[in-house]
Design a protein around this motif. Structure first.
Motif, PDB file in Angstrom:
ATOM      1  N   GLN A 196       0.670  -1.155   0.172  1.00  0.00           N
ATOM      2  CA  GLN A 196      -0.070   0.251  -0.026  1.00  0.00           C
ATOM      3  C   GLN A 196       0.838   1.486  -0.025  1.00  0.00           C
ATOM      4  OE1 GLN A 196      -1.661  -1.349   3.604  1.00  0.00           O
ATOM      5  NE2 GLN A 196      -3.752  -1.006   2.731  1.00  0.00           N
ATOM      6  N   THR A 197       2.029   1.144   0.586  1.00  0.00           N
ATOM      7  CA  THR A 197       2.760   2.303   0.576  1.00  0.00           C
ATOM      8  C   THR A 197       2.981   3.485  -0.766  1.00  0.00           C
ATOM      9  OG1 THR A 197       4.823   0.898   0.525  1.00  0.00           O
ATOM     10  CG2 THR A 197       4.031   1.700   2.746  1.00  0.00           C
ATOM     11  N   ARG A 198       2.991   2.622  -1.738  1.00  0.00           N
ATOM     12  CA  ARG A 198       3.262   3.509  -3.061  1.00  0.00           C
ATOM     13  C   ARG A 198       2.054   4.176  -3.385  1.00  0.00           C
ATOM     14  NH1 ARG A 198       7.296   4.205  -6.287  1.00  0.00           N
ATOM     15  NH2 ARG A 198       8.450   2.402  -5.493  1.00  0.00           N
ATOM     16  N   ASP A 199       0.633   3.591  -2.855  1.00  0.00           N
ATOM     17  CA  ASP A 199      -0.387   4.250  -3.153  1.00  0.00           C
ATOM     18  C   ASP A 199      -0.519   5.589  -2.619  1.00  0.00           C
ATOM     19  OD1 ASP A 199      -1.276   2.103  -4.677  1.00  0.00           O
ATOM     20  OD2 ASP A 199      -2.433   1.332  -2.999  1.00  0.00           O
ATOM     21  N   VAL A 200       0.324   5.807  -1.563  1.00  0.00           N
ATOM     22  CA  VAL A 200       0.235   7.057  -0.923  1.00  0.00           C
ATOM     23  C   VAL A 200       0.615   8.168  -1.842  1.00  0.00           C
ATOM     24  CG1 VAL A 200       0.731   8.713   1.158  1.00  0.00           C
ATOM     25  CG2 VAL A 200       0.229   5.976   1.430  1.00  0.00           C
ATOM     26  N   PHE A 201       1.802   8.018  -2.382  1.00  0.00           N
ATOM     27  CA  PHE A 201       2.613   8.945  -3.329  1.00  0.00           C
ATOM     28  C   PHE A 201       1.619   8.849  -4.656  1.00  0.00           C
ATOM     29  CE2 PHE A 201       4.987   8.555  -7.383  1.00  0.00           C
ATOM     30  CZ  PHE A 201       5.418   9.952  -7.461  1.00  0.00           C
ATOM     31  N   THR A 202       1.106   7.872  -5.326  1.00  0.00           N
ATOM     32  CA  THR A 202       0.220   7.850  -6.467  1.00  0.00           C
ATOM     33  C   THR A 202      -1.089   8.805  -5.958  1.00  0.00           C
ATOM     34  OG1 THR A 202      -0.667   5.933  -5.877  1.00  0.00           O
ATOM     35  CG2 THR A 202       1.209   5.972  -7.279  1.00  0.00           C
TER      36      THR A 202
ATOM     37  N   GLY B 235       8.599   4.720  10.374  1.00  0.00           N
ATOM     38  CA  GLY B 235       9.224   3.693   9.621  1.00  0.00           C
ATOM     39  C   GLY B 235       9.861   2.782  10.894  1.00  0.00           C
ATOM     40  N   THR B 236       9.395   1.507  10.992  1.00  0.00           N
ATOM     41  CA  THR B 236       9.949   0.879  12.289  1.00  0.00           C
ATOM     42  C   THR B 236      11.194   0.087  11.907  1.00  0.00           C
ATOM     43  OG1 THR B 236       8.593  -1.095  11.749  1.00  0.00           O
ATOM     44  CG2 THR B 236       7.733   0.696  13.436  1.00  0.00           C
ATOM     45  N   ASN B 237      11.363  -0.533  10.730  1.00  0.00           N
ATOM     46  CA  ASN B 237      12.500  -1.251  10.262  1.00  0.00           C
ATOM     47  C   ASN B 237      12.531  -2.009   8.912  1.00  0.00           C
ATOM     48  OD1 ASN B 237      11.049  -3.921  10.395  1.00  0.00           O
ATOM     49  ND2 ASN B 237      10.973  -3.782  12.617  1.00  0.00           N
ATOM     50  N   LEU B 238      13.225  -2.551   8.156  1.00  0.00           N
ATOM     51  CA  LEU B 238      13.298  -3.171   6.966  1.00  0.00           C
ATOM     52  C   LEU B 238      13.904  -4.408   6.804  1.00  0.00           C
ATOM     53  CD1 LEU B 238      11.904  -2.498   3.703  1.00  0.00           C
ATOM     54  CD2 LEU B 238      14.443  -1.666   3.584  1.00  0.00           C
ATOM     55  N   PHE B 239      13.198  -5.468   6.463  1.00  0.00           N
ATOM     56  CA  PHE B 239      13.857  -6.750   6.257  1.00  0.00           C
ATOM     57  C   PHE B 239      13.269  -7.356   5.268  1.00  0.00           C
ATOM     58  CE2 PHE B 239      13.822  -6.115  11.035  1.00  0.00           C
ATOM     59  CZ  PHE B 239      15.173  -6.222  11.434  1.00  0.00           C
ATOM     60  N   PRO B 240      13.900  -8.361   4.483  1.00  0.00           N
ATOM     61  CA  PRO B 240      13.196  -9.056   3.429  1.00  0.00           C
ATOM     62  C   PRO B 240      11.844  -9.501   3.656  1.00  0.00           C
ATOM     63  CG  PRO B 240      15.617  -9.731   3.638  1.00  0.00           C
ATOM     64  CD  PRO B 240      15.117  -8.928   5.014  1.00  0.00           C
ATOM     65  N   GLU B 241      11.055  -9.429   3.034  1.00  0.00           N
ATOM     66  CA  GLU B 241       9.419  -9.860   2.933  1.00  0.00           C
ATOM     67  C   GLU B 241       8.637  -9.799   1.601  1.00  0.00           C
ATOM     68  OE1 GLU B 241       7.437 -11.555   4.221  1.00  0.00           O
ATOM     69  OE2 GLU B 241       6.191 -10.907   5.946  1.00  0.00           O
ATOM     70  N   HIS B 242       7.655 -10.495   1.547  1.00  0.00           N
ATOM     71  CA  HIS B 242       6.902 -10.319   0.400  1.00  0.00           C
ATOM     72  C   HIS B 242       7.499 -10.402  -0.914  1.00  0.00           C
ATOM     73  CE1 HIS B 242       3.664  -9.515   3.326  1.00  0.00           C
ATOM     74  NE2 HIS B 242       4.297  -8.397   3.668  1.00  0.00           N
ATOM     75  N   LEU B 243       8.424 -10.977  -1.060  1.00  0.00           N
ATOM     76  CA  LEU B 243       9.355 -11.097  -2.337  1.00  0.00           C
ATOM     77  C   LEU B 243       8.444 -11.581  -3.604  1.00  0.00           C
ATOM     78  CD1 LEU B 243      12.854 -12.022  -1.204  1.00  0.00           C
ATOM     79  CD2 LEU B 243      11.569  -9.916  -1.078  1.00  0.00           C
ATOM     80  N   ASP B 244       7.520 -12.468  -3.198  1.00  0.00           N
ATOM     81  CA  ASP B 244       6.740 -12.983  -4.231  1.00  0.00           C
ATOM     82  C   ASP B 244       5.627 -11.831  -5.077  1.00  0.00           C
ATOM     83  OD1 ASP B 244       5.322 -12.755  -1.932  1.00  0.00           O
ATOM     84  OD2 ASP B 244       4.145 -14.643  -2.382  1.00  0.00           O
ATOM     85  N   TRP B 245       5.285 -11.042  -3.976  1.00  0.00           N
ATOM     86  CA  TRP B 245       4.352 -10.121  -4.448  1.00  0.00           C
ATOM     87  C   TRP B 245       5.216  -8.852  -5.384  1.00  0.00           C
ATOM     88  CZ3 TRP B 245       3.657  -4.671  -4.422  1.00  0.00           C
ATOM     89  CH2 TRP B 245       2.024  -4.166  -4.529  1.00  0.00           C
ATOM     90  N   HIS B 246       6.418  -8.525  -4.715  1.00  0.00           N
ATOM     91  CA  HIS B 246       7.150  -7.423  -5.408  1.00  0.00           C
ATOM     92  C   HIS B 246       8.031  -7.879  -6.360  1.00  0.00           C
ATOM     93  CE1 HIS B 246       5.927  -4.500  -2.053  1.00  0.00           C
ATOM     94  NE2 HIS B 246       6.096  -5.455  -1.488  1.00  0.00           N
TER      95      HIS B 246
ATOM     96  N   ARG C  20      13.052  -4.175  -5.267  1.00  0.00           N
ATOM     97  CA  ARG C  20      11.537  -3.590  -5.432  1.00  0.00           C
ATOM     98  C   ARG C  20      10.600  -3.624  -4.145  1.00  0.00           C
ATOM     99  NH1 ARG C  20       8.653  -6.481 -10.096  1.00  0.00           N
ATOM    100  NH2 ARG C  20       9.837  -5.039 -11.536  1.00  0.00           N
ATOM    101  N   TYR C  21      11.005  -4.600  -3.329  1.00  0.00           N
ATOM    102  CA  TYR C  21      10.380  -4.489  -2.166  1.00  0.00           C
ATOM    103  C   TYR C  21      10.773  -3.351  -1.230  1.00  0.00           C
ATOM    104  CZ  TYR C  21       9.465  -5.506   2.807  1.00  0.00           C
ATOM    105  OH  TYR C  21       9.225  -5.156   4.158  1.00  0.00           O
ATOM    106  N   ALA C  22      12.144  -3.066  -1.087  1.00  0.00           N
ATOM    107  CA  ALA C  22      12.542  -1.894  -0.482  1.00  0.00           C
ATOM    108  C   ALA C  22      12.189  -0.530  -0.864  1.00  0.00           C
ATOM    109  CB  ALA C  22      14.125  -2.076  -0.307  1.00  0.00           C
ATOM    110  N   ASP C  23      12.274  -0.471  -2.367  1.00  0.00           N
ATOM    111  CA  ASP C  23      11.864   0.832  -3.048  1.00  0.00           C
ATOM    112  C   ASP C  23      10.447   1.116  -2.801  1.00  0.00           C
ATOM    113  OD1 ASP C  23      14.474   1.101  -4.043  1.00  0.00           O
ATOM    114  OD2 ASP C  23      13.865   0.137  -6.043  1.00  0.00           O
TER     115      ASP C  23
END
Length: 481
Positions: free
Chosen positions: A170-176, A186-197, A202-205
């Motif tokens: 959902q995060t990119r939706d805020v910009f669009t 922002g709490t943290n960033l770890f690898p996740e949801h790689l199948d979606w992204h 791309r997940y990080a971006d």
């Protein structure tokens, strides 16, 4: 894009879960004469047709050609815009809009505080709403936490503040949407949801676009997270937490700079990471001009969320912990840390998103280990094979289970065997809850395939443990209060 701009265009909805149904109601409320199509499953078709809406049609075939027949497709967050058919349709002129973007476009000028992060975002958002309400502010708690934003499109009495949890879907939706949040945490960033992204980059971006592209007025960032600490945000006021010159933990005590504010040892916040997230909330409250020091003690009245390191209770002399929302190896390691010193039977595995479990195995090789690990789910065999040499070297039991009931049965037996072994060694049986065996469902993987979502998985676990799933899974505080 505002909803009114869709009038007279060819519009379809993609997805018929709670988000899709909320989008349908929102569009119908604003555009009662607008024809709408719904891309849904064959099983969902009957539900769509039961609405009796002559301007609403169900479609069960989703491919590039069918999607390209529409000017706009409003998609649910769980549907990736990077899917092959979506990319092909977009190349032919179809615009894909997230349901989150529709809501933000309608509320762009309101006081919105967003929270995202791989881990801890739900508790952080709920705690943010709790403290705002404790300060007398009418506050909405909504978003990815369990209440779709479009269900609160037109509240009868608007809130003073919106506390909105956002997933990486959902995060990119805020910009669009064109909205600029008042605050983004922002709490943290770890690898996740790689199948979606599709990739880690791309997940990080996508996740970080809430800060880099949406340009919140205030960005509240975890100074201990390398990806967040490295962000350059010239259009935002940046506030760090987890640093000694701001809100941070020293031992169990929350400090504001050198000032001790609150001892967190007895707060209803399981895990040190959640106590750190309290610092994020207090930093955000201070950034919008509230007295965070005065509000901090209200955290003692916070009600923990279900499925997040949730202590269900004690049954048969065992503590049962529901951490069903755990969908990464890192989250499972954090859960194990919370119960260090107790004999643990860990239930591990689920839908395979392609995450790397080698770091998890290396941590078990070097540190404390559970009594037993029970693997299950699609990625269970892969995790099991990775842990076999570790189990032999470190002496914990390793079992493979076909499903959750079998996994629970293995967990019971392994903890009983460990207790018997301790008795045979002449050790005194633990009598307190803090030292009793722990059955920990912290799968480190999504539930897809076996269950509809992590909530259904957690409810089944509670039932297998002997608890009433209805009584333990309601999310407190959702909506506007």
């Amino acid at each position: 894009m505002r909803i009114s701009q869709l009038e007279g265009r060819r519009v379809a909805l993609w997805g018929w879960g709670r988000e899709g149904r909320a989008a349908c109601r929102a569009l119908r409320a604003r555009l009662p004469a607008q024809p709408l199509a719904v891309f849904c499953s064959e099983e969902e078709r009957a539900d769509v047709e039961a609405l009796g809406d002559a301007l609403l049609s169900a479609r069960t075939t989703v491919d590039a050609d069918s999607l390209a027949g529409f000017d706009y497709v409003i998609k649910s967050p769980g549907i990736s815009p990077y899917r092959e058919e979506a990319v092909a349709a977009a190349a032919r002129g179809t615009r894909f809009i997230g349901s989150t973007a529709l809501w933000f476009a309608e509320h762009a000028d309101e006081r919105i505080l967003c929270v995202t992060g791989t881990k801890g975002k739900s508790t952080t958002t709920a705690l943010l709403a709790h403290l705002l309400r404790a300060g007398g502010h009418r506050t909405a708690l909504c978003g990815n936490i369990g209440l779709p934003l479009l269900e609160l499109l037109d509240p009868d009495i608007p809130p003073d503040y919106w506390a909105v949890e956002l997933s990486s879907y959902q995060t990119r939706d805020v910009f669009t949407s064109g909205a600029r949040p008042m605050v983004a945490i922002g709490t943290n960033l770890f690898p996740e949801h790689l199948d979606w992204h599709g990739s880690l980059q791309r997940y990080a971006d996508d996740k970080l676009s809430l800060f880099t592209a949406a340009a919140p007025h205030v960005a509240v960032l975890n100074a201990a997270d390398p990806a967040l600490a490295a962000l350059q945000l010239p259009e935002s006021q940046v506030v760090y937490y987890g640093r000694e010159d701001g809100w941070h933990l020293r031992g169990d005590v929350v400090h504001r700079g050198d000032k001790a504010v609150l001892d967190t040892a007895r707060l209803p916040l399981p895990g040190r990471h959640n106590r750190g997230n309290l610092c994020a909330v207090l930093a955000a409250l201070e950034a919008i001009g509230l007295d965070a020091v005065a509000l901090a003690p209200a955290a003692r009245r916070f009600r923990p969320l279900p499925h997040r390191l949730q202590l269900l209770g004690v049954q048969d002399g065992l503590r049962w912990v529901n951490d069903s929302i755990s969908t990464t190896p890192h989250a499972t390691l954090a859960a194990l840390e919370c119960f260090r010193g107790s004999p643990i039977a860990l239930l591990l595995g689920g839908h395979d998103r392609g995450l790397d479990w080698h770091g998890f195995a290396e941590t078990l090789q070097a540190g404390d280990v559970p009594v037993s690990v029970v693997t299950l789910g699609q990625n269970g065999p892969k995790i099991h094979a990775l842990l076999e040499p570790v189990a032999r070297a470190r002496g914990f039991a390793l079992h493979a289970a076909a499903d959750l009931p079998e996994a629970v049965a293995h967990a019971r037996r392994s903890l009983a065997a460990a207790a018997d072994a301790n008795g045979a060694d002449g050790k005194t049986a633990a009598s307190s809850a803090s030292s009793s065996g722990v059955v920990l469902l912290s799968p480190g993987a999504p539930s897809f395939g076996a269950y509809r979502d992590y909530t259904e998985r957690g409810r089944h676990f509670a039932q297998l443990a002997g608890f009433d799933p209805e009584a333990i899974t309601a999310i407190p505080g959702l909506g506007i209060a």
